[in-house]
Design an enzyme around this catalytic site. Structure first.
Site, PDB file in Angstrom:
ATOM      1  N   ARG A  10      -2.281  -4.717  24.609  1.00 33.19           N
ATOM      2  CA  ARG A  10      -1.470  -3.730  25.331  1.00 33.19           C
ATOM      3  C   ARG A  10      -1.516  -2.388  24.586  1.00 33.19           C
ATOM      4  NH1 ARG A  10       2.691  -4.641  28.841  1.00 33.19           N
ATOM      5  NH2 ARG A  10       2.995  -6.821  28.259  1.00 33.19           N
ATOM      6  N   GLU A  34      -7.906 -10.770  16.717  1.00 36.70           N
ATOM      7  CA  GLU A  34      -8.790 -10.811  15.546  1.00 36.70           C
ATOM      8  C   GLU A  34      -9.014 -12.255  15.076  1.00 36.70           C
ATOM      9  OE1 GLU A  34      -7.150  -8.121  12.615  1.00 36.70           O
ATOM     10  OE2 GLU A  34      -8.154  -6.398  13.532  1.00 36.70           O
ATOM     11  N   ASP A  78       5.822  -0.209   7.377  1.00 35.78           N
ATOM     12  CA  ASP A  78       6.207  -1.131   8.451  1.00 35.78           C
ATOM     13  C   ASP A  78       7.711  -1.378   8.515  1.00 35.78           C
ATOM     14  OD1 ASP A  78       3.487  -1.299   8.724  1.00 35.78           O
ATOM     15  OD2 ASP A  78       3.382  -3.488   8.675  1.00 35.78           O
ATOM     16  N   TYR A 111      -3.087  -7.397  18.122  1.00 36.63           N
ATOM     17  CA  TYR A 111      -4.110  -7.250  17.071  1.00 36.63           C
ATOM     18  C   TYR A 111      -4.409  -8.591  16.380  1.00 36.63           C
ATOM     19  CZ  TYR A 111      -3.628  -2.074  16.442  1.00 36.63           C
ATOM     20  OH  TYR A 111      -3.640  -0.716  16.563  1.00 36.63           O
ATOM     21  N   ILE A 112      -3.340  -9.217  15.871  1.00 35.58           N
ATOM     22  CA  ILE A 112      -3.549 -10.406  15.033  1.00 35.58           C
ATOM     23  C   ILE A 112      -4.126 -11.538  15.871  1.00 35.58           C
ATOM     24  CG2 ILE A 112      -2.307 -12.166  13.688  1.00 35.58           C
ATOM     25  CD1 ILE A 112      -0.540  -9.947  12.597  1.00 35.58           C
ATOM     26  N   GLY A 159      -1.264 -11.751  22.346  1.00 33.44           N
ATOM     27  CA  GLY A 159      -2.504 -11.069  22.730  1.00 33.44           C
ATOM     28  C   GLY A 159      -2.642  -9.717  22.060  1.00 33.44           C
ATOM     29  N   CYS A 213      -1.327  -5.868   3.119  1.00 40.42           N
ATOM     30  CA  CYS A 213      -2.718  -5.477   3.375  1.00 40.42           C
ATOM     31  C   CYS A 213      -3.687  -6.141   2.396  1.00 40.42           C
ATOM     32  CB  CYS A 213      -2.848  -3.957   3.310  1.00 40.42           C
ATOM     33  SG  CYS A 213      -4.529  -3.406   3.580  1.00 40.42           S
ATOM     34  N   SER A 216       0.827  -1.221   0.000  1.00 39.13           N
ATOM     35  CA  SER A 216       0.000   0.000   0.000  1.00 39.13           C
ATOM     36  C   SER A 216       0.853   1.260   0.000  1.00 39.13           C
ATOM     37  CB  SER A 216      -0.895   0.011   1.237  1.00 39.13           C
ATOM     38  OG  SER A 216      -1.664  -1.159   1.282  1.00 39.13           O
ATOM     39  N   GLY A 217       1.897   1.297   0.838  1.00 38.66           N
ATOM     40  CA  GLY A 217       2.734   2.494   0.944  1.00 38.66           C
ATOM     41  C   GLY A 217       3.542   2.741  -0.316  1.00 38.66           C
ATOM     42  N   ALA A 245      -8.479   0.276  14.582  1.00 36.73           N
ATOM     43  CA  ALA A 245      -9.580  -0.619  14.947  1.00 36.73           C
ATOM     44  C   ALA A 245      -9.050  -2.029  15.080  1.00 36.73           C
ATOM     45  CB  ALA A 245     -10.671  -0.572  13.877  1.00 36.73           C
ATOM     46  N   GLU A 287     -25.304   7.930  18.256  1.00 38.26           N
ATOM     47  CA  GLU A 287     -25.829   9.142  18.905  1.00 38.26           C
ATOM     48  C   GLU A 287     -25.421   9.224  20.374  1.00 38.26           C
ATOM     49  OE1 GLU A 287     -30.172   9.392  19.480  1.00 38.26           O
ATOM     50  OE2 GLU A 287     -30.264   7.251  19.071  1.00 38.26           O
ATOM     51  N   CYS A 300      -5.092  -7.179   5.878  1.00 35.17           N
ATOM     52  CA  CYS A 300      -6.376  -6.504   6.171  1.00 35.17           C
ATOM     53  C   CYS A 300      -7.544  -6.987   5.311  1.00 35.17           C
ATOM     54  CB  CYS A 300      -6.248  -4.996   5.944  1.00 35.17           C
ATOM     55  SG  CYS A 300      -4.649  -4.291   6.277  1.00 35.17           S
ATOM     56  N   HIS A 330     -31.165   9.722  15.179  1.00 31.73           N
ATOM     57  CA  HIS A 330     -31.911   8.794  16.022  1.00 31.73           C
ATOM     58  C   HIS A 330     -32.779   7.864  15.177  1.00 31.73           C
ATOM     59  CE1 HIS A 330     -33.823   7.431  19.681  1.00 31.73           C
ATOM     60  NE2 HIS A 330     -34.998   7.586  19.100  1.00 31.73           N
ATOM     61  N   GLU A 339       8.842  -5.382  -7.102  1.00 30.62           N
ATOM     62  CA  GLU A 339       8.080  -6.232  -6.176  1.00 30.62           C
ATOM     63  C   GLU A 339       8.510  -7.688  -6.376  1.00 30.62           C
ATOM     64  OE1 GLU A 339       5.839  -5.893  -3.539  1.00 30.62           O
ATOM     65  OE2 GLU A 339       6.175  -8.052  -3.539  1.00 30.62           O
ATOM     66  N   LYS A 384      -8.436 -10.803   5.696  1.00 26.06           N
ATOM     67  CA  LYS A 384      -8.880 -10.927   7.099  1.00 26.06           C
ATOM     68  C   LYS A 384     -10.310 -10.415   7.257  1.00 26.06           C
ATOM     69  CE  LYS A 384      -8.770  -7.607   9.566  1.00 26.06           C
ATOM     70  NZ  LYS A 384      -7.680  -6.970  10.267  1.00 26.06           N
TER      71      LYS A 384
HETATM   72  P1  NDP Z   1       1.337  -7.006  18.334  1.00 25.73           P
HETATM   73  O1  NDP Z   1       2.577  -6.266  18.613  1.00 25.73           O
HETATM   74  O2  NDP Z   1       0.032  -6.294  18.306  1.00 25.73           O
HETATM   75  O3  NDP Z   1       1.186  -8.190  19.390  1.00 25.73           O
HETATM   76  C1  NDP Z   1       2.228  -9.082  19.655  1.00 25.73           C
HETATM   77  C2  NDP Z   1       1.812  -9.970  20.811  1.00 25.73           C
HETATM   78  O4  NDP Z   1       2.851 -10.939  21.023  1.00 25.73           O
HETATM   79  C3  NDP Z   1       1.626  -9.211  22.112  1.00 25.73           C
HETATM   80  O5  NDP Z   1       0.532  -9.740  22.816  1.00 25.73           O
HETATM   81  C4  NDP Z   1       2.936  -9.508  22.852  1.00 25.73           C
HETATM   82  O6  NDP Z   1       2.803  -9.508  24.234  1.00 25.73           O
HETATM   83  C5  NDP Z   1       3.224 -10.918  22.380  1.00 25.73           C
HETATM   84  N1  NDP Z   1       4.622 -11.269  22.565  1.00 25.73           N
HETATM   85  C6  NDP Z   1       5.700 -10.722  21.950  1.00 25.73           C
HETATM   86  N2  NDP Z   1       6.827 -11.290  22.391  1.00 25.73           N
HETATM   87  C7  NDP Z   1       6.462 -12.214  23.327  1.00 25.73           C
HETATM   88  C8  NDP Z   1       7.179 -13.122  24.150  1.00 25.73           C
HETATM   89  N3  NDP Z   1       8.513 -13.194  24.124  1.00 25.73           N
HETATM   90  N4  NDP Z   1       6.487 -13.914  24.994  1.00 25.73           N
HETATM   91  C9  NDP Z   1       5.141 -13.836  25.035  1.00 25.73           C
HETATM   92  N5  NDP Z   1       4.397 -12.999  24.269  1.00 25.73           N
HETATM   93  C10 NDP Z   1       5.058 -12.187  23.420  1.00 25.73           C
HETATM   94  O7  NDP Z   1       1.635  -7.773  16.978  1.00 25.73           O
HETATM   95  P2  NDP Z   1       0.679  -8.518  15.936  1.00 25.73           P
HETATM   96  O8  NDP Z   1       1.508  -9.591  15.358  1.00 25.73           O
HETATM   97  O9  NDP Z   1      -0.630  -8.872  16.547  1.00 25.73           O
HETATM   98  O10 NDP Z   1       0.415  -7.401  14.847  1.00 25.73           O
HETATM   99  C11 NDP Z   1       1.517  -6.763  14.198  1.00 25.73           C
HETATM  100  C12 NDP Z   1       1.138  -5.377  13.771  1.00 25.73           C
HETATM  101  O11 NDP Z   1       0.253  -5.458  12.677  1.00 25.73           O
HETATM  102  C13 NDP Z   1       0.394  -4.585  14.833  1.00 25.73           C
HETATM  103  O12 NDP Z   1       1.276  -3.835  15.620  1.00 25.73           O
HETATM  104  C14 NDP Z   1      -0.517  -3.703  14.036  1.00 25.73           C
HETATM  105  O13 NDP Z   1       0.131  -2.477  13.849  1.00 25.73           O
HETATM  106  C15 NDP Z   1      -0.677  -4.422  12.718  1.00 25.73           C
HETATM  107  N6  NDP Z   1      -2.044  -4.961  12.583  1.00 25.73           N
HETATM  108  C16 NDP Z   1      -3.093  -4.090  12.582  1.00 25.73           C
HETATM  109  C17 NDP Z   1      -4.382  -4.557  12.450  1.00 25.73           C
HETATM  110  C18 NDP Z   1      -5.519  -3.601  12.453  1.00 25.73           C
HETATM  111  O14 NDP Z   1      -5.288  -2.404  12.279  1.00 25.73           O
HETATM  112  N7  NDP Z   1      -6.763  -4.045  12.673  1.00 25.73           N
HETATM  113  C19 NDP Z   1      -4.670  -5.990  12.342  1.00 25.73           C
HETATM  114  C20 NDP Z   1      -3.491  -6.807  12.384  1.00 25.73           C
HETATM  115  C21 NDP Z   1      -2.235  -6.300  12.502  1.00 25.73           C
HETATM  116  P3  NDP Z   1       2.994  -8.170  25.120  1.00 25.73           P
HETATM  117  O15 NDP Z   1       1.865  -7.249  24.783  1.00 25.73           O
HETATM  118  O16 NDP Z   1       2.946  -8.686  26.514  1.00 25.73           O
HETATM  119  O17 NDP Z   1       4.327  -7.609  24.742  1.00 25.73           O
END
Ligand code: NDP
Length: 458
Positions: free
Chosen positions: A203, A180, A301, A176-177, A174, A42, A14-15, A339, A438, A47, A433, A34, A50
């Site tokens: 987080r 979702e 990215d 985004y990915i 825990g 994306c 995209s970028g 989101a 609202e 995106c 409404h 490419e 997904k």
């Molecule tokens: P994230 O950075 O959102 O999440 C990574 C997860 O892995 C966190 O829960 C983190 O835990 C965990 N983690 C990392 N290292 C360890 C470890 N050593 N031990 C245990 N847990 C660990 O990355 P994602 O892969 O989910 O997504 C990548 C990026 O893609 C996002 O930052 C986002 O910008 C983009 N994205 C956006 C979407 C959207 O806009 N809807 C959808 C999907 C992706 P902790 O929090 O404790 O560090």
């Protein structure tokens, strides 16, 4: 002899596509390289597919709700292979549109792996090209180094290519990915367990959204194994086993590694060309996306700033306008809406309550209700909205929502925040409404006032 361009863009996501088209529109001679499919993460493996999978999962709930509205004989069985075939056709169609946009914009596409030979010279599978400026837009890829054994698990790329729903799925992470796909695969019928080390998922998001998301996913039958460190993943004959720091073991038929992504900087010849990388392997750039090597910029990215598609597009266009359009444009990374497409979805823009109250006094306005549509069908699902308001200037600092249509609603409200709207502006806005949105203009009394007393927050 080498061919000469004004701009070579490496990476047609995209970028990169946005930057190359904008530069060409300013009259530059542009080539984009490419190594995989045009459209990048994306469109091809992120995106877009997904969201198509999310829509597929949403029909399960819609079918359930329909009977609450008087429909009979509403049942169905999801055949993932049918979805996968339709999705593949749609991605092909979109890739075609991207290629056409490049051709129509006068951008030359070179399919192949690019590598810098010098700060102004690129090799693409044996073809040597030179350019006045080079833009790195190679994106990122799933990381595997958080714990041993992660390479055994699927990545988000693999999940999007599934042709059958796994009976049970262990999601590791825990973010985004993780959240979702946990939500989507559960919606499609998989028995999902999510393992993450933090107390709450996502987080960085407002705590009220994080706790409510956890409650809502658990109410849908998803097991959240939270608050314990993760040690190693193993694969045996009966499936996957995740060892946790407290000695417990979680098992499932399939596993998804969602522990973050890393910038794609390897094998590009960047450091040899004088491009400094950060400790995390991203291209280090200044506020104008300029790298440490003269003539080389990077966006999206691969720079690991705010890793979202619209940000990469904005960075790409800002670069092109500045370098080829005679207009200095800079991206403001401070107020980026985002989101999370879980069920219920989350959307947010601006400061969380916790971050805002560190800066000054804050008034918090909330609405928490059962939306009409699902309540009528007998569901206990709730929607929650929050406005974080500067206690002195009344400026709205943060807008947060979890519930149906949250991404669509918050996208519109992000305009108001960008314009510097105050709570008074929200109050004098008439409601549409009956809608859920609202509620954002009907919040009369703060639920609490928090934070230190100091000057208004800028
Ligand atoms: P994230 O950075 O959102 O999440 C990574 C997860 O892995 C966190 O829960 C983190 O835990 C965990 N983690 C990392 N290292 C360890 C470890 N050593 N031990 C245990 N847990 C660990 O990355 P994602 O892969 O989910 O997504 C990548 C990026 O893609 C996002 O930052 C986002 O910008 C983009 N994205 C956006 C979407 C959207 O806009 N809807 C959808 C999907 C992706 P902790 O929090 O404790 O560090």
């Amino acid at each position: 002899m080498s061919e000469q361009f004004d701009l070579i863009v490496i990476g047609a996501g995209s970028g990169g596509v946005a930057a190359s088209r904008r530069a060409a529109a300013h009259g530059a001679r542009v080539l984009i390289a490419e190594a995989d499919r045009v459209g990048g993460t994306c469109v091809i493996r992120g995106c877009v597919p997904k969201k198509l999978m999310m829509y597929a999962a949403g029909y399960a709930q819609a079918l359930q709700e329909a009977s609450g509205y008087g429909w009979t004989d509403v049942s169905g069985r999801f055949e993932m292979s049918r979805w996968a075939d339709a999705k593949a056709r749609e991605i092909d169609r979109l890739e075609g549109i991207y290629r056409k946009m490049l051709a129509d914009g006068g951008v030359e596409l070179a399919l192949g792996r690019a590598r810098l030979l010098a700060p102004d010279t690129v090799d693409i599978d044996g073809r040597t090209l030179r350019a006045g400026r080079i833009l790195i837009a190679t994106g990122g890829a799933p990381a595997h180094d958080a714990l041993p054994g992660l390479e055994l698990a699927m990545t988000s790329n693999d999940v999007l290519n599934l042709r059958e729903v796994p009976k049970s799925l262990l999601v590791i992470g825990g973010g985004y990915i993780a959240m979702e796909f946990a939500s989507i695969l559960a919606g499609l019928g998989s028995k999902v367990t999510v393992a993450y080390r933090a107390t709450h998922p996502l987080r960085g998001f407002d705590t009220d959204l994080r706790t409510r998301l956890a409650q809502a996913l658990e109410a849908r039958g998803i097991t959240l194994a939270a608050g314990v460190g993760l040690k190693a993943l193993q694969r045996g004959e009966s499936g996957f086993a995740l060892q946790r720091a407290d000695g417990s073991v979680l098992t499932a038929d399939a596993a998804l590694n969602a522990t973050g992504r890393r910038p794609n900087t390897a094998g590009l010849g960047l450091e040899e060309a004088g491009v400094r990388l950060t400790a995390g392997g991203a291209v280090a750039v200044d506020a104008d996306s300029r790298s440490s090597a003269p003539g080389i910029w990077a966006i999206g990215d691969v720079t690991d700033r705010v890793n979202l598609t619209p940000v990469a597009i904005a960075e790409g266009r800002a670069f092109a306008d500045t370098e080829f359009g005679g207009r200095h444009v800079r991206v403001d990374h401070r107020t980026v809406a985002s989101a999370v497409f879980t069920d219920p979805p989350i959307a947010t823009v601006g400061l969380s309550e916790a971050d805002a109250m560190k800066l000054g006094p804050v008034d918090v306005y909330e609405a928490d209700f059962r939306p009409m549509k699902t309540a009528f069908a007998g569901s206990d699902a709730r929607s929650y909205m929050k406005l974080v308001v500067d206690g002195l200037s009344e400026r709205v600092l943060g807008i947060h929502m979890i519930g149906a249509d949250a991404p669509e609603i918050v996208q519109s409200l992000a305009v108001a925040m960008t314009c510097g709207a105050t709570k008074r502006d929200f109050d004098r806005t008439l409601a549409v409404h009956p809608t859920a949105a609202e509620e954002f203009v009907l919040m009369r009394q703060p639920s609490r006032s928090v934070g230190p007393v100091s000057s208004p927050i800028n």
